[in-house]
Write a protein that holds these residues in place. Structure first.
Motif, PDB file in Angstrom:
ATOM      1  N   TYR A 226      -1.207  16.900  10.228  1.00 53.25           N
ATOM      2  CA  TYR A 226      -0.255  15.849  10.582  1.00 53.25           C
ATOM      3  C   TYR A 226      -0.981  14.517  10.536  1.00 53.25           C
ATOM      4  N   LEU A 227      -0.356  13.512   9.899  1.00 51.54           N
ATOM      5  CA  LEU A 227      -1.004  12.201   9.781  1.00 51.54           C
ATOM      6  C   LEU A 227       0.021  11.102  10.013  1.00 51.54           C
ATOM      7  N   ARG A 228      -0.357  10.176  10.883  1.00 48.59           N
ATOM      8  CA  ARG A 228       0.545   9.053  11.185  1.00 48.59           C
ATOM      9  C   ARG A 228      -0.262   7.764  11.242  1.00 48.59           C
TER      10      ARG A 228
ATOM     11  N   LYS B 197      -6.352   6.762  -2.615  1.00 45.37           N
ATOM     12  CA  LYS B 197      -5.332   7.812  -2.557  1.00 45.37           C
ATOM     13  C   LYS B 197      -5.741   8.933  -1.590  1.00 45.37           C
ATOM     14  N   ARG B 198      -4.862   9.319  -0.713  1.00 44.10           N
ATOM     15  CA  ARG B 198      -5.075  10.414   0.235  1.00 44.10           C
ATOM     16  C   ARG B 198      -6.425  10.321   0.936  1.00 44.10           C
ATOM     17  N   GLN B 199      -6.808   9.080   1.229  1.00 42.60           N
ATOM     18  CA  GLN B 199      -8.179   8.887   1.703  1.00 42.60           C
ATOM     19  C   GLN B 199      -8.509   9.635   2.994  1.00 42.60           C
ATOM     20  N   VAL B 200      -7.631   9.519   3.983  1.00 42.12           N
ATOM     21  CA  VAL B 200      -7.956  10.142   5.274  1.00 42.12           C
ATOM     22  C   VAL B 200      -7.982  11.667   5.126  1.00 42.12           C
ATOM     23  N   ARG B 201      -7.000  12.195   4.417  1.00 44.11           N
ATOM     24  CA  ARG B 201      -6.973  13.656   4.217  1.00 44.11           C
ATOM     25  C   ARG B 201      -8.240  14.101   3.490  1.00 44.11           C
ATOM     26  N   ARG B 202      -8.641  13.336   2.482  1.00 44.48           N
ATOM     27  CA  ARG B 202      -9.831  13.706   1.708  1.00 44.48           C
ATOM     28  C   ARG B 202     -11.118  13.524   2.506  1.00 44.48           C
TER      29      ARG B 202
ATOM     30  N   THR C  23      -5.327   2.166  10.935  1.00 41.84           N
ATOM     31  CA  THR C  23      -5.685   3.214  11.888  1.00 41.84           C
ATOM     32  C   THR C  23      -4.667   4.352  11.810  1.00 41.84           C
ATOM     33  N   TYR C  24      -5.188   5.571  11.829  1.00 42.92           N
ATOM     34  CA  TYR C  24      -4.342   6.766  11.704  1.00 42.92           C
ATOM     35  C   TYR C  24      -4.625   7.709  12.860  1.00 42.92           C
ATOM     36  N   PHE C  25      -3.593   8.448  13.212  1.00 40.85           N
ATOM     37  CA  PHE C  25      -3.766   9.577  14.115  1.00 40.85           C
ATOM     38  C   PHE C  25      -3.689  10.836  13.257  1.00 40.85           C
TER      39      PHE C  25
ATOM     40  N   GLY D 112       0.836  -1.201   0.000  1.00 41.89           N
ATOM     41  CA  GLY D 112       0.000   0.000   0.000  1.00 41.89           C
ATOM     42  C   GLY D 112       0.863   1.241   0.000  1.00 41.89           C
ATOM     43  N   ARG D 113       0.204   2.379   0.184  1.00 43.25           N
ATOM     44  CA  ARG D 113       0.993   3.613   0.100  1.00 43.25           C
ATOM     45  C   ARG D 113       0.726   4.521   1.296  1.00 43.25           C
ATOM     46  N   LEU D 114       1.725   5.323   1.560  1.00 43.34           N
ATOM     47  CA  LEU D 114       1.556   6.431   2.507  1.00 43.34           C
ATOM     48  C   LEU D 114       2.050   7.665   1.766  1.00 43.34           C
ATOM     49  N   ASP D 115       1.359   8.787   1.951  1.00 43.91           N
ATOM     50  CA  ASP D 115       1.765  10.019   1.275  1.00 43.91           C
ATOM     51  C   ASP D 115       3.172  10.429   1.698  1.00 43.91           C
ATOM     52  N   LEU D 116       3.781  11.260   0.871  1.00 41.39           N
ATOM     53  CA  LEU D 116       5.109  11.808   1.170  1.00 41.39           C
ATOM     54  C   LEU D 116       5.190  12.310   2.610  1.00 41.39           C
ATOM     55  N   ASN D 117       4.141  13.029   3.038  1.00 37.41           N
ATOM     56  CA  ASN D 117       4.192  13.649   4.359  1.00 37.41           C
ATOM     57  C   ASN D 117       3.465  12.887   5.452  1.00 37.41           C
ATOM     58  N   THR D 118       3.080  11.652   5.165  1.00 40.00           N
ATOM     59  CA  THR D 118       2.470  10.817   6.207  1.00 40.00           C
ATOM     60  C   THR D 118       3.564   9.976   6.842  1.00 40.00           C
ATOM     61  N   GLU D 119       3.465   9.847   8.173  1.00 36.59           N
ATOM     62  CA  GLU D 119       4.420   9.026   8.913  1.00 36.59           C
ATOM     63  C   GLU D 119       3.751   7.730   9.325  1.00 36.59           C
TER      64      GLU D 119
HETATM   65  N1  URA Z   1      -4.725   8.569   4.009  1.00 32.09           N
HETATM   66  C1  URA Z   1      -4.091   9.655   3.572  1.00 32.09           C
HETATM   67  O1  URA Z   1      -4.719  10.673   3.315  1.00 32.09           O
HETATM   68  N2  URA Z   1      -2.758   9.622   3.435  1.00 32.09           N
HETATM   69  C2  URA Z   1      -2.033   8.520   3.724  1.00 32.09           C
HETATM   70  O2  URA Z   1      -0.820   8.562   3.561  1.00 32.09           O
HETATM   71  C3  URA Z   1      -2.702   7.386   4.167  1.00 32.09           C
HETATM   72  C4  URA Z   1      -4.050   7.432   4.305  1.00 32.09           C
END
Ligand code: URA
Length: 239
Positions: A200-202, A184-189, A132-134, A100-107
């Protein structure tokens, strides 16, 4: 480099003794040349070895790695902008790739493996593996908006509605969110869809797998128990 008879045994073709008989019988070729001498060396993954004209290959050991991804690394194997990739952070002989993927700025937690079937299962929405993300937002987010995330929101760019998410408030502008897809960028979106902006996303968990001790930028092999759990959790090998 490896002795030819040892290589054949490592490929699971025959025992070393039987491999010697195969070589002596002229059944084995290296790069198209029949070899009958026992001393011949071959280079793994470079030389082409055939038995009776059929190519034999080394079965790579399956490896499962957990990385604590820092910001500033891409999860693609190669980046067109020359930015560092997560593969620069791990040092193993096997050809592993990120699950899977994590964005450039996701930890946060990222699994790397050379087990393609496992990776497909972990990523395919059908198997509903939870991530799960914080998330820390620029502004506080109301309960009504958090509730919308729990039920599912429409993501315009992907033209899809997210499935129900688990959302736990940690603070006025801080949340834990568990999703079962990985667009893609699901949590941010998702947060954008309800008027929030993620600063901030981890990723803190993959299924039940957690590790708060792994330092940013460091990796470790998953334990046998963790691998067993993840194979079972993702349904790998079941279909
Ligand atoms: N959701 C996001 O927006 N970015 C990620 O890196 C992972 C999940």
């Amino acid at each position: 480099m490896m002795r030819l008879q040892k290589y054949l045994a490592a490929c699971g073709v025959a025992s070393r003794r039987s491999a010697e008989n195969m070589i002596a019988a002229g059944r084995v070729a290296v790069n198209g040349q029949t070899v009958t001498e026992m001393g011949t060396s071959v280079e793994e993954y470079v030389d082409e070895v055939t038995v009776d004209g059929n190519v034999v290959t080394l079965e790579e050991r399956k490896v499962y790695i957990l990385l604590s991804k820092p910001k500033g690394y891409v999860t693609t194997a190669q980046d067109t902008h020359g930015r560092p990739t997560v593969l620069d952070l791990v040092d193993v002989p096997e050809r592993v790739f990120p699950v899977g993927r994590l964005d450039l700025n996701t930890e946060g937690l990222l699994i790397l493996t050379n087990d393609g079937e496992f990776a497909n299962h972990m990523m395919h929405p059908k198997y509903e593996c939870e991530k799960t993300y914080f998330a820390r937002l620029a502004e506080p987010l109301g309960d009504a908006e958090a509730d919308k995330l729990r039920h599912g929101v429409w993501i315009e760019e992907e033209q899809f509605t997210t499935s129900p998410a688990t959302v736990v408030r940690r603070d006025a502008n801080k949340f834990s969110i568990t999703i079962r897809e990985g667009k893609k960028r699901q949590v941010r979106r998702m947060f954008e869809a309800v008027g929030g902006k993620v600063l901030y996303l981890r990723r803190t968990a993959i299924g039940k797998l957690r590790d708060t001790d792994l330092e940013k930028g460091k990796w470790r092999y998953l334990t046998d128990e963790e691998v067993r759990y993840l194979l079972e959790y993702s349904g790998t090998g079941r279909d």
